[in-house]
Design a protein around this motif. Structure first.
Motif, PDB file in Angstrom:
ATOM      1  N   GLN A 145     -14.000  27.421 -14.946  1.00 11.54           N
ATOM      2  CA  GLN A 145     -13.639  26.015 -15.069  1.00 11.54           C
ATOM      3  C   GLN A 145     -12.389  25.846 -15.934  1.00 11.54           C
ATOM      4  O   GLN A 145     -12.210  26.550 -16.933  1.00 11.54           O
ATOM      5  N   THR A 146     -11.550  24.913 -15.555  1.00 15.25           N
ATOM      6  CA  THR A 146     -10.306  24.679 -16.309  1.00 15.25           C
ATOM      7  C   THR A 146     -10.417  23.477 -17.239  1.00 15.25           C
ATOM      8  O   THR A 146      -9.579  23.316 -18.121  1.00 15.25           O
ATOM      9  N   ARG A 147     -11.440  22.645 -17.040  1.00 20.03           N
ATOM     10  CA  ARG A 147     -11.617  21.466 -17.890  1.00 20.03           C
ATOM     11  C   ARG A 147     -12.877  21.619 -18.724  1.00 20.03           C
ATOM     12  O   ARG A 147     -13.875  22.183 -18.264  1.00 20.03           O
ATOM     13  N   LYS A 152      -8.991  26.786 -24.952  1.00 19.33           N
ATOM     14  CA  LYS A 152      -8.269  26.077 -23.875  1.00 19.33           C
ATOM     15  C   LYS A 152      -7.260  25.080 -24.468  1.00 19.33           C
ATOM     16  O   LYS A 152      -7.463  24.526 -25.531  1.00 19.33           O
ATOM     17  N   SER A 210     -16.091  20.035 -17.193  1.00 20.95           N
ATOM     18  CA  SER A 210     -16.603  20.816 -16.058  1.00 20.95           C
ATOM     19  C   SER A 210     -17.282  22.093 -16.536  1.00 20.95           C
ATOM     20  O   SER A 210     -18.303  22.507 -15.975  1.00 20.95           O
TER      21      SER A 210
END
Length: 252
Positions: free
Chosen positions: A115-117, A252, A120
């Motif tokens: 997942q990038t977010r 992130k 999420s």
């Protein structure tokens, strides 16, 4: 109360067998496991019952764990692995059921890493916990409480009783404000049966892990399931999910 090694072994066997079969555990089953007479097992079970660690349902000759029995079990396995207080813990230090828990940890790793977010990743971790434990999964995302797996939770045999379903609903309705106010302080927090801050009659266990996220230094992820569950495995997976989310999201 201090248990002998044999009493502790019998208590743990009752808890683990009951988690698997969902029926009271009798002396014959335990006698085969421990290779001692049924009479000796019955004597030890009577002692455990007198101490409040197991109980006998009215309709069965077998025994089931009480909240006190589960608490003794949970404290023992948590202390052995430092699950409660160690701020950072490696997968090797977690109690787990061999290949099954190892696979679960890998599932969490892949789901979170893909997942990038942040939101999420948290939802993905919760959904994975639902699939891996058959419990309801939950997490805080900012000021919101994300819940998944209600239908799966209510397929458990314990929830054929509508009063218990209502008690669980009451707990869930009040869980988000309670988490905000109480802010449980340990890396892993376990509330068993009547220990739950709300919904005390629901006979469920809330297992939650605190982690740092972009939303808060006190975000939470966990599961809600019947008191009859595989605590060692669920505790390991919940704590690992919290650690993995913190490591991934803070980068992130």
């Amino acid at each position: 109360m201090i248990l002998t090694k044999r009493q502790e072994g019998i208590l743990f066997a009752i808890i683990e067998e009951y988690a698997e079969v969902a029926t009271p555990v009798g002396s014959v089953t335990l006698a085969k496991l421990f290779k001692i007479s049924s009479a000796t097992i019955r004597s030890e079970m009577a002692q455990l019952e007198a101490m409040g660690y197991i109980a006998q349902p009215h309709t069965s000759a077998g025994r089931v764990p009480t909240d006190a029995g589960y608490r003794y079990y949970v404290n023992t396995i948590a202390e052995q692995s430092e699950l409660f207080n160690n701020p950072k813990i490696s997968p090797e230090a977690l109690p787990h059921d061999n290949a099954s828990s190892e696979r679960g940890m890998r599932v969490l790793e892949v789901r979170i890493a893909s997942q990038t977010r942040a939101d999420s990743a948290i939802r993905g971790a919760v959904d994975s916990l639902v699939e891996l434990t058959d419990n309801l999964g939950l997490a805080t995302i900012g000021d919101q409480l994300y819940i998944s797996g209600i239908a799966r939770l209510f397929t458990q045999p314990e929830f054929l009783d509508t009063q218990r379903v209502r008690a669980v609903a009451k707990l869930l309705d009040n869980l988000e404000p309670w988490l905000r106010e109480a802010a449980p302080g340990q890396p892993l927090n376990i509330f068993i049966g009547q220990e739950n801050p709300i919904g005390k009659t629901s006979q469920v266990s809330l297992i939650i892990s605190r982690f740092r996220s972009p939303y808060s230094d006190k975000s939470y992820i966990g599961t809600l399931g019947p008191t009859r569950q595989n605590y060692s495995r669920v505790m390991s997976l919940v704590r690992y999910a919290g650690d993995m989310l913190e490591a991934a999201l803070m980068l992130k």
